[in-house]
Design a protein around this motif. Sequence first.
Motif, PDB file in Angstrom:
ATOM      1  N   UNK A 189      32.439  39.266  72.783  1.00  0.00           N
ATOM      2  CA  UNK A 189      32.502  40.020  71.355  1.00  0.00           C
ATOM      3  C   UNK A 189      31.811  39.232  70.618  1.00  0.00           C
ATOM      4  N   UNK A 190      31.593  39.437  69.174  1.00  0.00           N
ATOM      5  CA  UNK A 190      31.175  38.759  68.139  1.00  0.00           C
ATOM      6  C   UNK A 190      31.722  39.148  66.816  1.00  0.00           C
ATOM      7  N   UNK A 191      31.751  38.412  65.852  1.00  0.00           N
ATOM      8  CA  UNK A 191      32.246  38.745  64.527  1.00  0.00           C
ATOM      9  C   UNK A 191      30.996  39.637  63.744  1.00  0.00           C
ATOM     10  N   UNK A 232      24.885  39.762  74.167  1.00  0.00           N
ATOM     11  CA  UNK A 232      26.083  39.812  73.354  1.00  0.00           C
ATOM     12  C   UNK A 232      26.019  41.114  72.971  1.00  0.00           C
ATOM     13  N   UNK A 233      27.361  42.009  73.141  1.00  0.00           N
ATOM     14  CA  UNK A 233      27.041  43.447  72.412  1.00  0.00           C
ATOM     15  C   UNK A 233      26.373  43.611  71.217  1.00  0.00           C
ATOM     16  N   UNK A 234      25.616  44.657  71.287  1.00  0.00           N
ATOM     17  CA  UNK A 234      24.742  45.105  70.116  1.00  0.00           C
ATOM     18  C   UNK A 234      25.578  45.780  68.949  1.00  0.00           C
ATOM     19  N   UNK A 262      32.336  48.809  67.855  1.00  0.00           N
ATOM     20  CA  UNK A 262      32.785  47.980  66.656  1.00  0.00           C
ATOM     21  C   UNK A 262      34.035  48.620  66.074  1.00  0.00           C
ATOM     22  N   UNK A 263      34.731  47.423  65.687  1.00  0.00           N
ATOM     23  CA  UNK A 263      36.150  47.798  65.333  1.00  0.00           C
ATOM     24  C   UNK A 263      36.506  46.948  64.011  1.00  0.00           C
ATOM     25  N   UNK A 264      37.873  47.349  63.451  1.00  0.00           N
ATOM     26  CA  UNK A 264      38.427  46.344  62.587  1.00  0.00           C
ATOM     27  C   UNK A 264      39.319  45.578  63.344  1.00  0.00           C
ATOM     28  N   UNK A 307      36.387  40.720  59.029  1.00  0.00           N
ATOM     29  CA  UNK A 307      37.403  41.639  59.193  1.00  0.00           C
ATOM     30  C   UNK A 307      36.727  42.664  60.342  1.00  0.00           C
ATOM     31  N   UNK A 308      35.643  42.500  60.545  1.00  0.00           N
ATOM     32  CA  UNK A 308      34.942  43.334  61.651  1.00  0.00           C
ATOM     33  C   UNK A 308      34.484  42.374  62.937  1.00  0.00           C
ATOM     34  N   UNK A 309      34.291  43.434  63.938  1.00  0.00           N
ATOM     35  CA  UNK A 309      33.730  42.849  65.136  1.00  0.00           C
ATOM     36  C   UNK A 309      33.283  43.765  66.199  1.00  0.00           C
ATOM     37  N   UNK A 310      32.578  43.314  67.104  1.00  0.00           N
ATOM     38  CA  UNK A 310      31.903  44.245  68.119  1.00  0.00           C
ATOM     39  C   UNK A 310      32.255  43.754  69.432  1.00  0.00           C
TER      40      UNK A 310
END
Length: 282
Positions: A90-92, A133-135, A189-191, A213-216
């Motif tokens: 994941x990543x912010x 890393x997830x795009x 992508x999500x909250x 607040x967001x991440x993948x």
Amino acid sequence: MTFHFPDYLDIRLNELATGTSVKFSVVKDMPDIAQHMAKAMLQVIETAEAKGKPATLIVPVGPVDQYPILADMINQQQYSIKDVMLINMDEYLTDDDQWVDLTHPLSFRGYMNRKFYDLLKPDLAPLPENRICPDPDDVGAIQKMIEQRGGVDACFGGIGINGHIAFNEPPEADQTISAEEFAQLSTRNLDLTRETRTINSVTVGGEISIIPWRAVTIGMKEILSAEELHFYCNRIWQSSVVRRVLHGPVTSACPASLLRTHPAASLTVAEYVAEPPDIRLR
């Protein structure tokens, strides 16, 4: 007055491995967790090579201490992992769903560079195209890469305070999703939940506003498709979480409980995590 707490909170250390399909083990402390995790990662890489193919791993940033140890092992052995693919969980993201900058102090990609890739001897390090890393602009690319690589050899990770793995957050109170449906969620992508942002703020002195607040995140589908699952807990607040994961209901409300649906899942914790939670004011 009688108070009712979940029954799993009363499970003693010597009972944690009983009645669960997850292989459970206990090591002494946080440094031992890091050593165990680094050795397990290298073992998966070596096992895949012995089978004639480079390994594909899904890896976390947290727990974090294993990467310098793994880098030192690889350098000492002069062991090339240039063809090994490491897929970060994941990543912010920024508010407009782009990766936070590599220079952001909380960037997972930046951390991987500083604490792992940059510590490896250049001729031993994974090729740049194998550092994934997830795009957020192409979330379907991860599944395609996994298929091209012939599957994931192992997924490593930690467990969040709400039972999340990667950033697969449990549904909110007004949402309903079965465990089976949750297991099929793919990279997206999500909250982030308030619980996740709050506990993650501990690393920045409690300043919640700093936490994005967001991440993948890699999905449960990709995680559960790995041949092996290796999860670790090294924080004192994970004492209750571990019990819920191993002995509570298998439910989307605790995503890590789905480890119990996998045929080759393991959970390794520090001794203080294995002790029952001490529920009192202090």
